[in-house]
Design a protein around this motif. Sequence first.
Motif, short mmCIF file in Angstrom:
data_model
loop_
_atom_site.label_atom_id
_atom_site.label_comp_id
_atom_site.label_asym_id
_atom_site.label_seq_id
_atom_site.Cartn_x
_atom_site.Cartn_y
_atom_site.Cartn_z
N ARG A 140 0.84 -1.21 0.00
CA ARG A 140 0.00 0.00 0.00
C ARG A 140 0.87 1.25 0.00
NH1 ARG A 140 -3.28 -2.80 3.70
NH2 ARG A 140 -2.40 -1.59 5.44
N ASN A 141 1.95 1.23 0.78
CA ASN A 141 2.85 2.39 0.82
C ASN A 141 3.51 2.64 -0.53
OD1 ASN A 141 2.28 2.75 3.51
ND2 ASN A 141 4.16 1.79 4.26
N MET A 142 3.67 1.58 -1.32
CA MET A 142 4.24 1.74 -2.66
C MET A 142 3.26 2.38 -3.64
SD MET A 142 6.14 -1.91 -3.28
CE MET A 142 7.06 -2.71 -1.97
N GLY A 143 2.00 2.50 -3.24
CA GLY A 143 1.01 3.11 -4.12
C GLY A 143 0.05 2.14 -4.76
N PHE A 144 0.12 0.85 -4.38
CA PHE A 144 -0.79 -0.14 -4.93
C PHE A 144 -2.04 -0.21 -4.05
CE2 PHE A 144 3.41 -1.45 -6.40
CZ PHE A 144 3.18 -1.60 -7.77
N SER A 145 -3.20 -0.32 -4.67
CA SER A 145 -4.45 -0.35 -3.91
C SER A 145 -4.62 -1.67 -3.18
CB SER A 145 -5.64 -0.09 -4.82
OG SER A 145 -5.69 -1.06 -5.87
N SER A 146 -3.96 -2.73 -3.64
CA SER A 146 -4.06 -4.03 -2.98
C SER A 146 -2.80 -4.83 -3.29
CB SER A 146 -5.29 -4.79 -3.45
OG SER A 146 -5.14 -5.18 -4.82
N ALA A 147 -2.62 -5.91 -2.50
CA ALA A 147 -1.49 -6.80 -2.75
C ALA A 147 -1.63 -7.47 -4.12
CB ALA A 147 -1.39 -7.84 -1.64
N GLN A 148 -2.88 -7.73 -4.53
CA GLN A 148 -3.11 -8.36 -5.83
C GLN A 148 -2.63 -7.46 -6.96
OE1 GLN A 148 -4.36 -11.58 -6.37
NE2 GLN A 148 -3.47 -11.10 -8.35
N ASP A 149 -2.86 -6.15 -6.82
CA ASP A 149 -2.38 -5.20 -7.83
C ASP A 149 -0.85 -5.24 -7.90
OD1 ASP A 149 -4.88 -4.42 -8.54
OD2 ASP A 149 -4.88 -2.59 -7.32
N TYR A 150 -0.23 -5.33 -6.74
CA TYR A 150 1.24 -5.42 -6.71
C TYR A 150 1.71 -6.68 -7.43
CZ TYR A 150 5.95 -6.34 -5.02
OH TYR A 150 7.29 -6.65 -4.94
#
Length: 636
Positions: A140-150
Amino acid sequence: MLESMRNHAQSWMAKLILGGIALSFVLWGVGDYFLGGKIEPIATVDGKPVSAAEFSQAYERQLNAYRAMLGKQYSSELMASIGVKSSTLQTLINRRIMLDQAHKLGLAAPEAVVLATVHSDPNFQSASGFDVQRYHILTRNMGFSSAQDYENDLRLNIMVDALQRAIVDSVPVSEAEIRERFNQAYEQRVLAAIVVDPATQLDKVSVDEAQAKSWYEAHKQDYRSPLRIKAEAVVIDPRRLAEDIKVDDADLQKAFEERKADLAQPEERKARHILIKVASDATDVQRAAARKKIEAAQARIKAGEDFSAVAKAVSEDSSASEGGDLGWFKEGAMVAAFNDAVFSMDKGTVSDVVETPFGYHLIRLDDIRPAHEAVFDEVKDSLRLELLKSRSNEEAYKLSQDLDEAIGMEGSLRSAANSLNMKLVTSKSVSQEEAQDDPLLADPEIAAKAFSTLPGQAVEIIETRDGRYVALDVVERTEPDVLPYESVARRVMTDARLDAAANRARDIADEIRKSSGKSLDELAQAYGQAKYISKPLRSSGQGDSASWLTQSLLQASFAVGADAWVEKAVRIPQGFAAVHVQQVIPASEDEYNKQALRIRDEVAKSKGSARFARWLASVRDHYEIHVNAQELDRFK
């Protein structure tokens, strides 16, 4: 003063609330506000958009990385100067192209590979291994809305990396290339030089008025007036605010009660030790030898020798010269075994042998300073200073926020300062050198900001290293301009003479280089110049750090054979050098066998990177790429 400034600041909240709706219309337009405006892509690749959201996320990640790396040196101006915005977009475009190529080649990243990559990433690890909670927080801190997006993004990156590695790893590396790189790095040479100092030629050259003017015309840009600026600023200084802040005894008593436990002094002990070091990978024989040494020291102490004297004689710790003295320390400050031993001893006693990760110790406890609770009268002065600092820092921050809001409403620093009853400080028109004596610009941090700002730019409030908040507005900026010849004539004449002397020195060095039939000693004596000779050294300079062995001289010297002159005089700090290669010392075959594999990897990496760059440039030519500069300019 504080009360007046705070009262003026409160009025801006109402203005902001009333202006909020109108501001939305100004920023987005009436049609967009009600009907939903069409959002243009930042770029397209073969008609497929790179969306503003995709770019924004990538750009913000880049900026955050620079913020973390640069700290207080970070600024939006610096990011603009190094082209972070443009490079981020080009990276996204290249990534889009590489993904398309990867799909065409049938490359894929299986779910197992993605999960293995996630679970092996040390950033997501805690003491017990992969940490799911840490993983979700960091993504989330990286700017992804979810771990799945990452994970979806990671899957694409794995495909891109696989394609890049396939291209990079495909380059062949020959034995001849490894040999050439090895010889360049490990061959040694002995260099000699006769150096002509331009200062020795000054009395042999003259420059008349016409020549000086000709020099001036050719070098006008060297004779420019300095950049000058005039600035206005509001400086919010917590130290000045502290003068108006009152801290009474009730405040102090309350702070004391809240922090009483923290202010208490725990027990401290003063000890000295003798250490015989044992490496973590020591053999049994080495451990036994170390144990024998510490036991011998123990026997000397038991026989009556002074502990400090034995420590000076045998201890392998840096404290040995001080008789092993470790000074005062609290419980928990030392490694566990050492700590447990010290805090179980009686004053004046010597421990048995204590083993820690550092080796074997003998410890003597010299003194004990008992724990004691904090006493209000003993700490109230330091508490007062802490409260003053804390409150003044908090007040300074609040005022900086009020000022920032007022600047946004008023449109200028001067109007904002007047509305908040804040003092506006104005500098004189100064150059960077003169700024050192100006009360406002004497701080290098503020001066650097001022001289990199143009009039009319948005006013930024910067926090200085000493805790001040400074809102700076450059109201005048006089760019450097060429000075008339008459005002710099003396300086021009001096520079022209120095140049003439340098040219003469270079010509003499070239004359020496072309001489034949004389030794270097004879040439140095004949021309009255200094002779230098190096130790055996590599092309990197390793082997001799003399100042005359510059990188340009080394590069030229390793480009010719043995017993040869470098093809032209080389400029070095001492003058102009006529350089001769006295000796070439080939690198050993044993060294080659040690370094060949590493050098092969270096050559492969270098050739692979070049091949990949050529491939990407070639592939890009087959895609239609359009950058929407207007949309890109929206990002700051």
